[in-house]
Enzyme design. Sequence first.
Site, mmCIF file in Angstrom:
data_model
loop_
_atom_site.group_PDB
_atom_site.id
_atom_site.type_symbol
_atom_site.label_atom_id
_atom_site.label_comp_id
_atom_site.label_asym_id
_atom_site.label_seq_id
_atom_site.Cartn_x
_atom_site.Cartn_y
_atom_site.Cartn_z
ATOM 1 N N THR A 17 16.137 3.747 -23.904
ATOM 2 C CA THR A 17 17.443 3.087 -24.034
ATOM 3 C C THR A 17 17.274 1.578 -24.196
ATOM 4 O OG1 THR A 17 18.323 4.783 -22.572
ATOM 5 C CG2 THR A 17 19.694 2.833 -22.888
ATOM 6 N N ALA A 65 4.193 0.801 -27.984
ATOM 7 C CA ALA A 65 3.682 2.097 -27.514
ATOM 8 C C ALA A 65 4.774 2.795 -26.724
ATOM 9 C CB ALA A 65 2.450 1.897 -26.626
ATOM 10 N N GLU A 100 14.622 -10.819 -15.474
ATOM 11 C CA GLU A 100 16.088 -10.984 -15.490
ATOM 12 C C GLU A 100 16.812 -9.642 -15.632
ATOM 13 O OE1 GLU A 100 18.143 -14.161 -15.323
ATOM 14 O OE2 GLU A 100 19.143 -12.362 -14.608
ATOM 15 N N GLU A 120 22.804 10.261 -13.934
ATOM 16 C CA GLU A 120 21.577 11.003 -14.210
ATOM 17 C C GLU A 120 21.716 12.458 -13.759
ATOM 18 O OE1 GLU A 120 18.791 9.702 -15.539
ATOM 19 O OE2 GLU A 120 19.512 7.630 -15.602
ATOM 20 N N ASP A 129 18.704 2.646 -5.675
ATOM 21 C CA ASP A 129 18.655 1.687 -6.795
ATOM 22 C C ASP A 129 19.266 0.342 -6.371
ATOM 23 O OD1 ASP A 129 18.585 1.067 -9.826
ATOM 24 O OD2 ASP A 129 20.679 0.737 -9.296
ATOM 25 N N LYS A 145 17.427 -3.507 -5.977
ATOM 26 C CA LYS A 145 17.971 -4.763 -6.520
ATOM 27 C C LYS A 145 18.209 -5.772 -5.405
ATOM 28 C CE LYS A 145 20.022 -2.235 -10.357
ATOM 29 N NZ LYS A 145 21.186 -1.443 -10.757
HETATM 30 N N1 LIG Z 1 19.049 1.856 -18.995
HETATM 31 C C1 LIG Z 1 19.599 0.812 -18.416
HETATM 32 O O1 LIG Z 1 20.799 0.577 -18.537
HETATM 33 C C2 LIG Z 1 18.760 -0.126 -17.584
HETATM 34 C C3 LIG Z 1 19.360 -1.251 -17.015
HETATM 35 C C4 LIG Z 1 18.581 -2.147 -16.272
HETATM 36 C C5 LIG Z 1 17.224 -1.889 -16.094
HETATM 37 N N2 LIG Z 1 16.676 -0.749 -16.654
HETATM 38 C C6 LIG Z 1 15.249 -0.544 -16.445
HETATM 39 O O2 LIG Z 1 14.602 -0.590 -17.711
HETATM 40 C C7 LIG Z 1 13.471 0.270 -17.726
HETATM 41 C C8 LIG Z 1 13.602 1.241 -18.904
HETATM 42 O O3 LIG Z 1 14.784 2.000 -18.723
HETATM 43 P P1 LIG Z 1 15.373 2.936 -19.887
HETATM 44 O O4 LIG Z 1 16.750 3.278 -19.468
HETATM 45 O O5 LIG Z 1 15.146 2.325 -21.208
HETATM 46 O O6 LIG Z 1 14.436 4.206 -19.706
HETATM 47 P P2 LIG Z 1 14.236 5.401 -20.732
HETATM 48 O O7 LIG Z 1 15.383 5.511 -21.661
HETATM 49 O O8 LIG Z 1 13.830 6.590 -19.941
HETATM 50 O O9 LIG Z 1 12.990 4.899 -21.598
HETATM 51 C C9 LIG Z 1 11.686 4.839 -21.105
HETATM 52 C C10 LIG Z 1 10.748 4.930 -22.298
HETATM 53 O O10 LIG Z 1 9.419 4.770 -21.857
HETATM 54 C C11 LIG Z 1 8.632 5.838 -22.327
HETATM 55 N N3 LIG Z 1 7.571 6.124 -21.361
HETATM 56 C C12 LIG Z 1 7.711 6.584 -20.089
HETATM 57 N N4 LIG Z 1 6.517 6.698 -19.499
HETATM 58 C C13 LIG Z 1 5.601 6.310 -20.431
HETATM 59 C C14 LIG Z 1 4.185 6.199 -20.415
HETATM 60 N N5 LIG Z 1 3.466 6.528 -19.350
HETATM 61 N N6 LIG Z 1 3.571 5.774 -21.538
HETATM 62 C C15 LIG Z 1 4.277 5.460 -22.650
HETATM 63 N N7 LIG Z 1 5.620 5.533 -22.705
HETATM 64 C C16 LIG Z 1 6.274 5.943 -21.615
HETATM 65 C C17 LIG Z 1 9.589 6.991 -22.446
HETATM 66 O O11 LIG Z 1 9.071 7.967 -23.302
HETATM 67 P P3 LIG Z 1 9.794 9.426 -23.440
HETATM 68 O O12 LIG Z 1 10.773 9.221 -24.549
HETATM 69 O O13 LIG Z 1 8.689 10.355 -23.766
HETATM 70 O O14 LIG Z 1 10.431 9.739 -22.127
HETATM 71 C C18 LIG Z 1 10.824 6.275 -23.008
HETATM 72 O O15 LIG Z 1 10.722 6.054 -24.389
HETATM 73 C C19 LIG Z 1 13.446 0.925 -16.338
HETATM 74 O O16 LIG Z 1 12.588 0.193 -15.490
HETATM 75 C C20 LIG Z 1 14.886 0.805 -15.872
HETATM 76 O O17 LIG Z 1 14.997 0.799 -14.462
HETATM 77 C C21 LIG Z 1 17.399 0.121 -17.389
#
Ligand SMILES: NC(=O)c1ccc[n+]([C@@H]2O[C@H](COP(=O)([O-])OP(=O)(O)OC[C@H]3O[C@@H](n4cnc5c(N)ncnc54)[C@H](OP(=O)(O)O)[C@@H]3O)[C@@H](O)[C@H]2O)c1
Length: 439
Positions: free
Chosen positions: A15, A45, A131, A192, A203, A207
């Site tokens: 995301t 990656a 941030e 989720e 969570d 924070k």
């Molecule tokens: N989403 C939000 O609104 C939000 C807001 C604030 C902070 N965050 C933080 O931002 C970070 C990312 O969140 P997200 O929502 O973008 O998560 P996400 O949608 O689950 O994306 C994570 C990505 O990382 C990949 N990945 C996971 N483990 C991996 C590994 N070992 N090697 C290579 N690639 C790997 C996943 O691959 P797959 O596609 O195979 O699963 C996916 O593409 C997290 O720390 C989250 O807490 C998110």
Amino acid sequence: MAAGELRLGLIGLGTVGSSVVQLLTQNADAITRKTGRGLRLTAVASRSLHTKPHPDLGAARIGTDPFAIVRDPDVDVVIELIGGIEPARALVLEALTRGKPVVTANKALLALHGEEIFVAAEKAGVPICFEAAVAGGIPIIRTLREGLAADRNRALFGIVNGTCNYILTKMSDEGQEFETVLHAAQAQGLAEADPSFDIDGIDAAHKLTLLSMLAFGVRVPFTAVYTEGIRHVSQSDILFAREFGYAIKLLAIAKDETDGIDVRVHPTMIPLRSLLAEVSGAYNAIFVQGEALGSSLYFGRGAGGMPTAMSVLADVIELARNLVGAHGVRVPALGLFWKDLRVAPLRPIADLQSEYYLRFMAVDRPGVLAKIAGILGEHDISIAAVIQRDRSDGDVTVPLVMRTHLASERKLKAALTLVDDLPIVQGKSVSIRIEENFG
Ligand SMILES: NC(=O)c1ccc[n+]([C@@H]2O[C@H](COP(=O)([O-])OP(=O)(O)OC[C@H]3O[C@@H](n4cnc5c(N)ncnc54)[C@H](OP(=O)(O)O)[C@@H]3O)[C@@H](O)[C@H]2O)c1
């Protein structure tokens, strides 16, 4: 690192990672004007990069091995957006050791392993920026570290989990029970499949660990944060709270008091007239009280691809501006170097003094109120207001609801244990802490 173009390596294309790519492409010219140098994505990656759809990655080298990014000689800055602890921890530490600045949105990692990571960054003289880790698009980290740096912050109250705020807002607006709203939120992708991290307050506690260290310049281990979620908040609690003039929010609370630091996450009753009570749906807000500034409020989207990507790129822009010609940590990640953070007593929740909302399901019989009030009185808990409903047909018990004056949490817990054992009381009593003193 050579001046000129800044070469970025992105790990994780979910995301947030996908939105970072889009925003970087969309605003490339404006970002170059702001930094005076180009930003180029040289390597990406992600685990399912070859199997899942993703935005156009231009000429970037692509693969599935995250360590290849950290070790790539054509990557100056590592952006970690995979989440979780391992391999994120190993990746961040290796990047720092190799002298590569890190941008991350990973609050779980920094809350649980902050000391190891911040100290490693300081030792290497390499910045780590986060941030996006707290309140998505709201620039609260930079605000606490820089904007409010001259103040002495006294308290911080945050609505920092959009899922909980969405559920409590829906329960309040539509009169539905917790489970019904949760299932609807899951069906719409707003919660989720396993919602426990959000609804059990974990969570928000991640924070709060970061926010309280930044706000007070004090070391706060994640384990010191008292954490209670919203599973036990019922529709009737929301209605009774409203009758008393309050809204129920999951608040992340940090206070710097003379005898120690208070850090806690729990459902909290706050005055309906307060600004935080107006923060609805998936929005986040952080209310800060400082000695010089007084009250200030920071509000906006706390999650979602684009708002979070905006914060990730704000960190990248800061690095691009500050890293021309030389490395060096000019502004420590937490505003102070780790050795300079105060070590202050962290107060256990049992030491809290608070006003409370209490709800008991009691048999509708004369003397019940006197019996419960008697136990509370023996524990120095005095009652400010009571609501008792008449029994409807078929009801065995009726809700008996109270608001207390200021009371000791330790004594309250002891009293509630005795009340819960009474044969005239069914189930476990509900208690919600009340916070009065903020706008
Ligand atoms: N989403 C939000 O609104 C939000 C807001 C604030 C902070 N965050 C933080 O931002 C970070 C990312 O969140 P997200 O929502 O973008 O998560 P996400 O949608 O689950 O994306 C994570 C990505 O990382 C990949 N990945 C996971 N483990 C991996 C590994 N070992 N090697 C290579 N690639 C790997 C996943 O691959 P797959 O596609 O195979 O699963 C996916 O593409 C997290 O720390 C989250 O807490 C998110």
